[in-house]
Motif scaffolding. Sequence first.
Motif, PDB file in Angstrom:
ATOM      1  N   GLY A  20       0.940  -1.124   0.043  1.00 46.47           N
ATOM      2  CA  GLY A  20      -0.050  -0.058   0.186  1.00 46.47           C
ATOM      3  C   GLY A  20       0.824   1.452   0.106  1.00 46.47           C
ATOM      4  N   ASP A  21       0.177   2.315  -0.171  1.00 46.43           N
ATOM      5  CA  ASP A  21       0.884   3.759  -0.422  1.00 46.43           C
ATOM      6  C   ASP A  21       1.908   3.860   0.926  1.00 46.43           C
ATOM      7  OD1 ASP A  21       1.815   5.714  -1.794  1.00 46.43           O
ATOM      8  OD2 ASP A  21       0.204   7.240  -0.908  1.00 46.43           O
ATOM      9  N   GLY A  22       3.092   4.060   0.787  1.00 43.43           N
ATOM     10  CA  GLY A  22       3.734   4.646   2.092  1.00 43.43           C
ATOM     11  C   GLY A  22       4.277   3.295   2.821  1.00 43.43           C
ATOM     12  N   LEU A  23       4.012   2.159   2.484  1.00 42.03           N
ATOM     13  CA  LEU A  23       4.359   1.071   3.276  1.00 42.03           C
ATOM     14  C   LEU A  23       5.747   0.704   3.207  1.00 42.03           C
ATOM     15  CD1 LEU A  23       3.263  -1.400   4.838  1.00 42.03           C
ATOM     16  CD2 LEU A  23       3.314  -2.863   2.663  1.00 42.03           C
ATOM     17  N   VAL A  24       6.730   0.329   4.272  1.00 42.06           N
ATOM     18  CA  VAL A  24       7.904   0.210   4.379  1.00 42.06           C
ATOM     19  C   VAL A  24       7.987  -1.320   4.328  1.00 42.06           C
ATOM     20  CG1 VAL A  24      10.126   0.262   5.678  1.00 42.06           C
ATOM     21  CG2 VAL A  24       8.490   2.462   5.406  1.00 42.06           C
ATOM     22  N   PHE A  25       9.059  -2.122   3.412  1.00 40.89           N
ATOM     23  CA  PHE A  25       9.267  -3.418   3.429  1.00 40.89           C
ATOM     24  C   PHE A  25      10.591  -3.690   3.021  1.00 40.89           C
ATOM     25  CE2 PHE A  25       7.941  -2.624  -0.856  1.00 40.89           C
ATOM     26  CZ  PHE A  25       8.567  -3.561  -1.886  1.00 40.89           C
ATOM     27  N   SER A  26      10.976  -5.007   3.138  1.00 40.34           N
ATOM     28  CA  SER A  26      12.342  -5.450   2.590  1.00 40.34           C
ATOM     29  C   SER A  26      12.530  -6.570   2.131  1.00 40.34           C
ATOM     30  CB  SER A  26      13.349  -5.022   3.767  1.00 40.34           C
ATOM     31  OG  SER A  26      13.266  -6.258   4.512  1.00 40.34           O
ATOM     32  N   PHE A  27      13.341  -6.916   1.108  1.00 38.40           N
ATOM     33  CA  PHE A  27      13.327  -7.990   0.457  1.00 38.40           C
ATOM     34  C   PHE A  27      14.669  -8.290  -0.071  1.00 38.40           C
ATOM     35  CE2 PHE A  27      11.957  -4.987  -2.660  1.00 38.40           C
ATOM     36  CZ  PHE A  27      12.529  -5.520  -4.010  1.00 38.40           C
ATOM     37  N   GLY A  28      15.103  -9.523  -0.362  1.00 39.63           N
ATOM     38  CA  GLY A  28      16.170  -9.934  -1.201  1.00 39.63           C
ATOM     39  C   GLY A  28      15.927 -10.260  -2.489  1.00 39.63           C
ATOM     40  N   THR A  29      16.919 -10.088  -3.514  1.00 40.33           N
ATOM     41  CA  THR A  29      16.795 -10.104  -4.864  1.00 40.33           C
ATOM     42  C   THR A  29      18.195 -10.069  -5.480  1.00 40.33           C
ATOM     43  OG1 THR A  29      15.494  -9.944  -6.694  1.00 40.33           O
ATOM     44  CG2 THR A  29      16.042  -7.837  -5.445  1.00 40.33           C
ATOM     45  N   ALA A  56      16.034  -2.226   1.971  1.00 41.09           N
ATOM     46  CA  ALA A  56      14.976  -1.513   2.371  1.00 41.09           C
ATOM     47  C   ALA A  56      14.209  -0.888   1.322  1.00 41.09           C
ATOM     48  CB  ALA A  56      15.614  -0.385   3.374  1.00 41.09           C
ATOM     49  N   ALA A  57      12.929  -1.164   1.371  1.00 43.07           N
ATOM     50  CA  ALA A  57      11.891  -0.495   0.173  1.00 43.07           C
ATOM     51  C   ALA A  57      10.837   0.507   0.876  1.00 43.07           C
ATOM     52  CB  ALA A  57      11.433  -1.782  -0.446  1.00 43.07           C
ATOM     53  N   LEU A  58      10.335   1.280   0.008  1.00 38.10           N
ATOM     54  CA  LEU A  58       9.264   2.162   0.425  1.00 38.10           C
ATOM     55  C   LEU A  58       8.468   2.269  -0.708  1.00 38.10           C
ATOM     56  CD1 LEU A  58       7.898   4.323   2.205  1.00 38.10           C
ATOM     57  CD2 LEU A  58       9.371   5.925   1.125  1.00 38.10           C
ATOM     58  N   VAL A  59       6.997   1.900  -0.570  1.00 42.99           N
ATOM     59  CA  VAL A  59       6.227   2.025  -1.605  1.00 42.99           C
ATOM     60  C   VAL A  59       6.026   3.450  -2.047  1.00 42.99           C
ATOM     61  CG1 VAL A  59       3.872   1.843  -2.447  1.00 42.99           C
ATOM     62  CG2 VAL A  59       5.071  -0.132  -1.215  1.00 42.99           C
ATOM     63  N   THR A  60       6.080   4.204  -3.176  1.00 45.79           N
ATOM     64  CA  THR A  60       6.085   5.586  -3.374  1.00 45.79           C
ATOM     65  C   THR A  60       4.679   5.834  -4.255  1.00 45.79           C
ATOM     66  OG1 THR A  60       7.610   5.243  -5.279  1.00 45.79           O
ATOM     67  CG2 THR A  60       8.537   6.058  -3.110  1.00 45.79           C
ATOM     68  N   GLU A  61       4.287   4.833  -4.926  1.00 46.85           N
ATOM     69  CA  GLU A  61       3.005   5.011  -5.757  1.00 46.85           C
ATOM     70  C   GLU A  61       2.248   3.926  -5.677  1.00 46.85           C
ATOM     71  OE1 GLU A  61       1.736   7.206  -9.954  1.00 46.85           O
ATOM     72  OE2 GLU A  61       3.739   5.685 -10.097  1.00 46.85           O
ATOM     73  N   PHE A  62       0.971   4.007  -5.425  1.00 48.41           N
ATOM     74  CA  PHE A  62       0.065   2.766  -5.241  1.00 48.41           C
ATOM     75  C   PHE A  62      -1.315   3.450  -5.712  1.00 48.41           C
ATOM     76  CE2 PHE A  62      -3.044   0.104  -3.329  1.00 48.41           C
ATOM     77  CZ  PHE A  62      -2.262  -1.496  -3.525  1.00 48.41           C
TER      78      PHE A  62
END
Length: 169
Positions: A65-74, A81-87
Amino acid sequence: MQNAITWPERYLPGTGDNFVSNEVIVAGLTAARVWRLLTDTSQWEGYYDNVADISFPEGGGPVLGDGLVFSFGTFGFPPLAALVTEFQAPADGVPGRLSWTAKQDGAPQEKLDVLHAWLVEDLPGGRVRVLTQETQIGQPAAALAGERPNPMLNGHQAWLDGLISAARA
């Protein structure tokens, strides 16, 4: 005219160290069906084998969702560290839009700054278009861009192919 990704100036294609663009247009699916699988991170590892260790350090998830902070390996990187900037979910005549930034701090040879964007839209004739593009900034990105075949291009195509296959199931 087709819809396009909305790019913040910092990540404009062609201004970073690596840029990839992948797209599929397929019949028999809807943007809503694809969107549900794309935005629910609990589904990612089921259709894309280049993602791991998804977490939500500030809570929330697994649906983005918009503004959600998450993380993932790839791509062999430790979890970014990731941040949803458009949803924006797809709606009648409106494409779905999803973008996140992902960063890795460290020495110059480790530092990475990414914007990964998705566009999901219904097309006439019962077709759906899924476009994913990514701009990367940093020495690791430049190294990936120099590899042949380009692992980002192939990795994102695998993500698209897996997403479409899962949506058909």
